[in-house]
Design a protein around this motif. Sequence first.
Motif, short mmCIF file in Angstrom:
data_model
loop_
_atom_site.label_atom_id
_atom_site.label_comp_id
_atom_site.label_asym_id
_atom_site.label_seq_id
_atom_site.Cartn_x
_atom_site.Cartn_y
_atom_site.Cartn_z
N LEU A 147 0.84 -1.19 0.00
CA LEU A 147 0.00 0.00 0.00
C LEU A 147 0.88 1.24 0.00
N GLU A 150 0.69 7.75 2.88
CA GLU A 150 0.03 9.04 2.66
C GLU A 150 1.07 10.15 2.54
N LEU A 156 -1.66 3.99 6.78
CA LEU A 156 -3.12 3.98 6.70
C LEU A 156 -3.74 3.79 8.08
N HIS A 176 -4.64 4.54 -2.49
CA HIS A 176 -4.03 3.64 -1.52
C HIS A 176 -3.17 2.55 -2.13
#
Length: 315
Positions: A147, A150, A156, A176
């Motif tokens: 993933l 951010e 996450l 994501h």
Amino acid sequence: MNRINYIRFDWAIKKLLRDKANFGILEGFIEVFLNKKGCKIIEILESESNQKFDDDKFNRVDIKAKDADGEIFIVEIQLTRYVNYMERVLFGAAKAVTEQLKDGDDYGKIKKIYSISIVYYDFGVGRDYLYVGETKFVGVHCNDELLISEKEELTLFEKEQDKTKNKNRKFKYNRHNAGDIMPTYYMIRVNAFDDNIKTAMDEWMEFLKNSEIKSDTTVPGLVEAKEVMKFDRMTKEEQDTYIRHLDAVANEKEAILTAEIRGKIEGRAEGRAEGRAEGKAEGIKETAKRMKSKGFDIQTIADLTQLPLDEIERL
């Protein structure tokens, strides 16, 4: 009951779907095949790869559109065999990515690309008529999907925790996994459709393959196409141009097939050129036969194809 003559999708995408008034057809197509509800096309993007002329051999991007979120949709029709076709699809998507940025632009401005290929020849080996290709990064040892962190450098899990603590904080980044960023490829194999209609996507396939639309359809895009894409709505000049397009498509297919057969038998390169001459005559007859099956009167077919009336009657 008279059969309604609808124009082919490959013709419409070069002509009618460039008109903003007809964006609903393209939006419906995207909703059904990409399962992307609420897509609103705001403009057709100009590109050196956009087609404008019939004699370009149908071999480049047919339409390039952008939606309200800035995401880009490349829709390409491929009517005849093309060497290294997958490589060309890759090049088209890569080019659409690079065209988004100017010198000095931040990579964060790059928007998602959807590459949609509608292939009208027997491409690849498979049982389905729709194939989707996406990029994923999968762990070699753990088989987990990687993933993307951010922008705020939170994982996450940390992001979700932070949301509960500070609900007013806004996050700009909502992608994501790699598939949310990398191009997604859709390969629609028209010949693989078995004419068995059960779903909205099947109805679209029936239109792509046979130019047929159910009179009571409620499928997004086809509702609009049912009115916009009637042959009788076109002017005489547009109809003549459309018939020439059908001739060109038939000629190209017949020429390639004839050339391949003759080339194998004779073992000479000139077989392809000779095949094109024979294919042209056969292509015109095939066009006349299709028009006849769709209910066109004999005189109209003769006027548009220049074939003798008695020959058309024998088809």
